[in-house]
Design a protein around this motif. Structure first.
Motif, PDB file in Angstrom:
ATOM      1  N   SER A 265     -14.233-109.550 -51.361  1.00 13.77           N
ATOM      2  CA  SER A 265     -13.965-109.507 -49.933  1.00 13.77           C
ATOM      3  C   SER A 265     -12.852-110.799 -49.591  1.00 13.77           C
ATOM      4  O   SER A 265     -12.616-111.080 -48.661  1.00 13.77           O
ATOM      5  N   ARG A 305     -14.067-100.421 -42.715  1.00 14.21           N
ATOM      6  CA  ARG A 305     -15.403-100.594 -42.883  1.00 14.21           C
ATOM      7  C   ARG A 305     -16.036-101.388 -41.720  1.00 14.21           C
ATOM      8  O   ARG A 305     -17.469-100.927 -41.302  1.00 14.21           O
ATOM      9  N   SER A 309     -19.008 -99.455 -39.572  1.00 14.87           N
ATOM     10  CA  SER A 309     -20.211-100.111 -39.578  1.00 14.87           C
ATOM     11  C   SER A 309     -20.800-100.095 -38.081  1.00 14.87           C
ATOM     12  O   SER A 309     -21.914-100.124 -37.599  1.00 14.87           O
ATOM     13  N   LEU A 342     -23.639 -96.414 -41.861  1.00 13.05           N
ATOM     14  CA  LEU A 342     -23.980 -97.694 -42.405  1.00 13.05           C
ATOM     15  C   LEU A 342     -24.128 -97.723 -43.957  1.00 13.05           C
ATOM     16  O   LEU A 342     -23.568 -98.691 -44.526  1.00 13.05           O
ATOM     17  N   SER A 343     -24.681 -96.689 -44.383  1.00 18.03           N
ATOM     18  CA  SER A 343     -24.858 -96.636 -45.930  1.00 18.03           C
ATOM     19  C   SER A 343     -23.287 -96.581 -46.533  1.00 18.03           C
ATOM     20  O   SER A 343     -23.031 -97.174 -47.524  1.00 18.03           O
ATOM     21  N   THR A 346     -21.684 -99.864 -46.385  1.00 15.64           N
ATOM     22  CA  THR A 346     -22.238-101.024 -47.004  1.00 15.64           C
ATOM     23  C   THR A 346     -22.205-100.463 -48.637  1.00 15.64           C
ATOM     24  O   THR A 346     -21.880-101.601 -49.459  1.00 15.64           O
ATOM     25  N   ILE A 347     -22.387 -99.287 -48.909  1.00 16.57           N
ATOM     26  CA  ILE A 347     -22.592 -99.277 -50.367  1.00 16.57           C
ATOM     27  C   ILE A 347     -21.091 -98.508 -50.925  1.00 16.57           C
ATOM     28  O   ILE A 347     -20.609 -99.020 -51.940  1.00 16.57           O
ATOM     29  N   GLY A 350     -18.358-101.064 -50.076  1.00 19.21           N
ATOM     30  CA  GLY A 350     -18.832-102.456 -50.403  1.00 19.21           C
ATOM     31  C   GLY A 350     -17.902-103.168 -51.288  1.00 19.21           C
ATOM     32  O   GLY A 350     -17.812-102.401 -52.600  1.00 19.21           O
TER      33      GLY A 350
END
Length: 354
Positions: A265, A305, A309, A342-343, A346-347, A350
């Motif tokens: 990040s 992202r 989200s 959201l998955s 995040t996944i 991410g």
């Protein structure tokens, strides 16, 4: 050179007195245009006029000619050969050691040079004598005053590279060595190349995997020792997504390595090392290049992202906002879509990856 303005102002020679010095020559020949390497000299080996230009800072941005020299004192076996043109991007003296950072540019055209070692040695002796004459009778491997070499730049860089390699291989230092050429990294789709930044760094983002083309050549092939061409990265911020090493069973060939950025990040600094030579260290110099790579966290990916989200959170909260009077099917569908968003954010999107 086609004009006086294009003539290099500085001559920097590396010898075969130590294996590392000869490997600096192989690295200078192998690096892609725009990459940076460093030459080091004790003060006693830098001509006083060049020391002065380093001290006052006027040496920066000057064109330099990198060359290989061996047996400079010999009347018959002296061997001096131009290898690569570069630009001096930094120069300083630290504790009686001069450091020159050189951004390599063109390969040199040696069409006017013979492929006979005897003839090259004869011409080298005359050039070395002129270098000494122009520097008060003393020999320095780093000088401002040197005669013009019969070289040019421009043309097919691959052909110029192999022309230099063939002549270097005439000297015993490199007769068993493998010569390497690393081209500029290109996009996997082949739509363009990545240019090095002025300080010699390569910048990639996690949405920009790159191909690194590599060619090699040897004067002769032997079964032993085993020769390996390998690409090494840190494995975290940058990994090799192709085969990371190849057993070399030919005198000349080309291949490529795929570099896959894997940003966290935040932006990260790492390195790529390409090595060609025997797995076990020996007397023969090894061709190896190393250059820094900045892995930039993709702003597009970050924004995507955040947006996905936010959308997912909104969809998950919508059934509660609609209340019990709304359709049960609609609330389930909205909750499932929100969870999926959201998955994904995040996944799938991410960082960092393991």
């Amino acid at each position: 050179m086609s004009s006086q303005e294009e003539r290099p102002q500085v001559l920097l020679l590396s010898s075969n007195l130590r294996r590392r010095y000869a490997e600096d020559v192989l690295a200078a020949l192998a690096l892609p245009p725009g990459a940076v390497l460093q030459f080091r000299y004790e003060a006693q080996y830098v001509a006083p006029s060049l020391q002065q230009k380093v001290a006052n800072g006027t040496i920066l941005q000057q064109r330099a000619l990198i060359g290989f020299i061996a047996d400079a004192a010999s009347p018959t076996d002296a061997f001096l050969l131009p290898v690569r043109v570069a630009e001096i991007v930094a120069a300083e003296c630290v504790a009686e050691v001069f450091l020159f950072r050189l951004r390599v540019t063109d390969h040199v055209d040696l069409d006017d040079y013979s492929l006979s070692r005897t003839e090259i040695c004869g011409e080298s002796r005359r050039v070395i004598d002129k270098i000494m004459e122009g520097n008060g009778g003393s020999y320095y491997p780093a000088v401002l005053k040197f005669p013009a070499f019969p070289i040019r730049t421009g043309g097919d860089q691959a052909q110029l590279w192999i022309s230099v390699a063939r002549r270097l291989a005439l000297h015993p230092t490199f007769e068993d060595a493998y010569f390497m050429r690393v081209d500029q990294p290109v996009h996997l789709a082949g739509t363009g190349s990545f240019a090095f930044e002025p300080e010699g760094r390569l910048s990639l983002s996690d949405l920009q995997p790159a191909r690194l083309p590599v060619s090699f050549y040897a004067q002769r092939y032997t079964e032993a020792p085993k020769i390996t061409l390998a690409c090494e990265t840190d494995g975290r911020f940058l990994r090799v997504s192709s085969d990371a090493s190849h057993d070399v069973a030919l005198r000349y060939d080309s291949t490529e390595f795929w570099l896959q950025p894997d940003a966290s990040s935040f932006d990260a600094l790492t390195h790529v090392t390409i090595r060609l030579g025997p797995e076990e260290a020996g007397p023969t110099p090894v061709a190896a290049v190393r250059f820094p790579v900045v892995i930039k966290h993709s702003r597009v990916r970050l924004i995507s992202r955040v947006v996905i989200s936010a959308l997912g959170a909104f969809l998950v909260a919508t059934p509660a906002i609609l209340g019990g009077d709304s359709s049960l099917t609609l609330r389930i569908v909205l909750a499932v879509l929100g969870s999926a968003a959201l998955s994904a954010a995040t996944i799938v999107m991410g960082r960092p990856r393991s």
